[in-house]
Design an enzyme around this catalytic site. Structure first.
Site, PDB file in Angstrom:
ATOM      1  N   ASP A  15      -5.476   8.541   6.204  1.00  0.00           N
ATOM      2  CA  ASP A  15      -6.727   8.609   6.956  1.00  0.00           C
ATOM      3  C   ASP A  15      -7.937   8.206   6.126  1.00  0.00           C
ATOM      4  OD1 ASP A  15      -5.209   9.705   9.090  1.00  0.00           O
ATOM      5  OD2 ASP A  15      -5.328  11.659   8.118  1.00  0.00           O
ATOM      6  N   LYS A  18      -8.304   2.820   6.288  1.00  0.00           N
ATOM      7  CA  LYS A  18      -7.737   1.513   5.922  1.00  0.00           C
ATOM      8  C   LYS A  18      -7.884   0.503   7.050  1.00  0.00           C
ATOM      9  CE  LYS A  18      -3.667   3.289   5.263  1.00  0.00           C
ATOM     10  NZ  LYS A  18      -3.944   4.711   5.257  1.00  0.00           N
ATOM     11  N   GLY A  42      -1.716   6.082  12.317  1.00  0.00           N
ATOM     12  CA  GLY A  42      -2.644   5.767  13.400  1.00  0.00           C
ATOM     13  C   GLY A  42      -3.845   5.055  12.823  1.00  0.00           C
ATOM     14  N   HIS A  43      -3.828   3.730  12.875  1.00  0.00           N
ATOM     15  CA  HIS A  43      -4.960   2.969  12.359  1.00  0.00           C
ATOM     16  C   HIS A  43      -5.915   2.671  13.495  1.00  0.00           C
ATOM     17  CE1 HIS A  43      -2.341   1.263   8.876  1.00  0.00           C
ATOM     18  NE2 HIS A  43      -2.596   2.538   8.774  1.00  0.00           N
ATOM     19  N   GLN A 224       0.003   6.187   5.863  1.00  0.00           N
ATOM     20  CA  GLN A 224      -0.085   7.494   5.205  1.00  0.00           C
ATOM     21  C   GLN A 224      -0.835   7.337   3.872  1.00  0.00           C
ATOM     22  OE1 GLN A 224       3.315   6.616   6.534  1.00  0.00           O
ATOM     23  NE2 GLN A 224       2.302   7.395   8.323  1.00  0.00           N
TER      24      GLN A 224
HETATM   25  P1  IMP Z   1       5.577  13.179   9.147  1.00  0.00           P
HETATM   26  O1  IMP Z   1       5.245  11.880   8.496  1.00  0.00           O
HETATM   27  O2  IMP Z   1       5.330  13.186  10.633  1.00  0.00           O
HETATM   28  O3  IMP Z   1       6.937  13.673   8.787  1.00  0.00           O
HETATM   29  O4  IMP Z   1       4.576  14.290   8.557  1.00  0.00           O
HETATM   30  C1  IMP Z   1       4.620  14.725   7.218  1.00  0.00           C
HETATM   31  C2  IMP Z   1       3.232  15.011   6.684  1.00  0.00           C
HETATM   32  O5  IMP Z   1       2.520  13.783   6.550  1.00  0.00           O
HETATM   33  C3  IMP Z   1       2.381  15.900   7.584  1.00  0.00           C
HETATM   34  O6  IMP Z   1       1.546  16.702   6.778  1.00  0.00           O
HETATM   35  C4  IMP Z   1       1.552  14.900   8.361  1.00  0.00           C
HETATM   36  O7  IMP Z   1       0.337  15.460   8.820  1.00  0.00           O
HETATM   37  C5  IMP Z   1       1.296  13.853   7.291  1.00  0.00           C
HETATM   38  N1  IMP Z   1       1.054  12.516   7.841  1.00  0.00           N
HETATM   39  C6  IMP Z   1       1.961  11.677   8.365  1.00  0.00           C
HETATM   40  N2  IMP Z   1       1.385  10.523   8.745  1.00  0.00           N
HETATM   41  C7  IMP Z   1       0.084  10.626   8.427  1.00  0.00           C
HETATM   42  C8  IMP Z   1      -1.038   9.724   8.547  1.00  0.00           C
HETATM   43  O8  IMP Z   1      -0.949   8.579   9.008  1.00  0.00           O
HETATM   44  N3  IMP Z   1      -2.230  10.227   8.092  1.00  0.00           N
HETATM   45  C9  IMP Z   1      -2.345  11.456   7.541  1.00  0.00           C
HETATM   46  N4  IMP Z   1      -1.339  12.307   7.416  1.00  0.00           N
HETATM   47  C10 IMP Z   1      -0.125  11.898   7.852  1.00  0.00           C
END
Ligand code: IMP
Length: 426
Positions: A15, A18, A42-43, A224
């Site tokens: 977040d 990017k 989520g971009h 991420q």
């Molecule tokens: P997962 O990727 O859904 O398994 O989530 C694992 C961890 O990564 C959790 O704490 C999510 O909130 C975090 N997370 C996954 N994708 C994102 C992203 O795009 N932005 C911020 N946090 C993320």
């Protein structure tokens, strides 16, 4: 001359914004490729005045002249992919020939999503706070060598699908997790599988290397953040893919020698979604104020993001792991109204102080230093020589501490509010 792969990575907890920079960078590249993650990303991109949230699809999709690639390191949910792609098609973007998907990318099944919920429920208070998109269970199946890949959809797919689903249902029954009904979801998912067939499902690894040999340049778009990397993040509170620069090579099939610049994107403050250690977290009204001004609510989940001051311990670690060549500081303007800006320079626990990332970040508190705020709106700044002196001093201080140039500074949501510093040579 051979082309290069530059990486654009969020280097904290994701977040970092990017989406906006990738949009800015796209014109310089021939290809934009995603190498890790899936619809957990989520971009948010504003294009032609319209807001889009991209999850699986690379941000180069808005530029008709670019090839976009979903690499082998990604995981893909056909139903969500279809919804995302159709929204773009409805908005007038022709995707089919410009979006290639690796046959080696893994498929997220509806039952992976149920497993994600079941594993989280079983963890109780220790839950990761996942996005619920089935990411962990899909990468687990990949590592266990039982996953389904995009290339599987062409041959005997129904049988392969049923076998993996049966295995998942057995696990769910063992966990006594029975409160779900995927029949509707499954229909949409199968429709998504059919829909995917109209896209080039190819050996993108070979394609990308051929393009590099022709001198084409590739932008590897991260998802991420580095501290959510399965190896280098705050394990077990991480995502399940390799989100760092090493993941670019494995997730696209390009060699380390092809990597050029590594852009490390961070915000002027810190945020985190989901559970896990976050030493700089603010539980007071200052945290609320940062969230409010920075609109720090999740693009995928809508969740409140946890907010805190900038964390130099985390940033130094991420710069080291990724080999960041250029830093990109986002959302500087969010701090415009603060008299004092705090900076975390070390962590402390039981009388021990460290400025390197500890093995277990749980239980550490942030040691902060105060810096004076600039107390001026940055939003209208378009060149470095317009930086208020206190802001310039802050940027210089961060560069010194991080031993890495801050090549780009963003001071507002508009495209024009992205300042490339002359020293960056970009
Ligand atoms: P997962 O990727 O859904 O398994 O989530 C694992 C961890 O990564 C959790 O704490 C999510 O909130 C975090 N997370 C996954 N994708 C994102 C992203 O795009 N932005 C911020 N946090 C993320």
């Amino acid at each position: 001359m051979k082309g290069k792969v530059d990486a654009l990575l969020g280097i904290v907890f994701g977040d970092e914004g990017k989406g906006k920079v990738v949009d800015y960078f796209t014109p310089r590249y021939d290809v934009v490729a995603r190498f890790a993650g899936g619809p957990n990303a989520g971009h948010t991109i504003i294009f032609d005045g319209k807001k889009f949230v991209l999850r699986a699809i690379p941000s180069g999709i808005f530029d008709e002249s670019k090839l976009n690639v979903i690499g082998n390191g990604c995981v893909i949910a056909p139903d969500l992919f279809m919804a995302e792609a159709q929204e773009l098609e409805t908005a007038g973007y022709a995707l089919t020939e410009r979006l290639h998907i690796s046959r080696r990318a893994h498929l997220i099944l509806p039952t992976h999503r149920v497993l994600d919920r079941a594993y989280e429920a079983a963890k109780g208070k220790a839950k990761v706070g996942t996005t619920g998109k089935g990411i962990g269970p899909t990468y687990s199946d990949k590592a266990a060598r039982i996953g389904l890949r995009v290339g599987d959809i062409f041959e005997n797919f129904a049988a392969k699908y049923e076998a993996l689903k049966a295995r998942h249902l057995q696990i769910l029954s063992d966990l006594h997790f029975t409160d779900f009904d995927i029949s509707e979801e499954e229909r949409e998912w199968m429709a998504g599988v059919e829909y995917m067939k109209k896209f080039p499902l190819t050996d993108t690894e070979t394609e990308l290397n051929e393009l590099l040999a022709q001198g084409k340049n590739i932008l590897a778009e991260g998802a991420q953040g580095s501290l959510l990397d399965i190896d280098h993040g705050t394990y077990p509170f991480v995502s399940s893919s390799s989100t760092t620069s090493g993941g670019v090579c494995t997730g696209l099939g390009v060699p380390p020698s092809s990597i050029g610049r590594v852009y490390g994107v961070f915000k002027a403050y810190s945020t985190r979604v989901g559970s896990g250690p976050f030493p700089v977290e603010l539980f007071d009204e200052t945290g609320d104020r940062i969230r409010e001004i920075g609109h720090e609510y999740g693009a995928v989940t809508g969740r409140n993001r946890r907010c805190g001051w900038i964390d130099l311990v985390a940033l130094k670690y991420a710069i080291m792991i990724n080999g960041v060549t250029d830093l990109v500081m986002m959302k500087s303007d969010v701090l415009d109204t603060f008299d004092t800006i705090r900076v975390c320079v070390a962590y402390e626990k039981d009388g021990i102080r460290t400025d390197t990332m500890p093995y277990d970040t749980e239980g550490w508190t942030a040691v902060c230093e105060d810096r004076s705020g600039w107390r001026e709106p940055l939003g209208a700044v378009r060149e470095e020589n317009q930086f208020p002196p206190a802001f310039k001093a802050y940027v210089d201080y961060l560069e010194r501490e991080l031993s890495t140039p801050i090549s780009i500074v963003s001071v507002g949501p508009d495209r024009e509010a992205t300042i490339i510093r002359p020293s960056a040579g970009l």
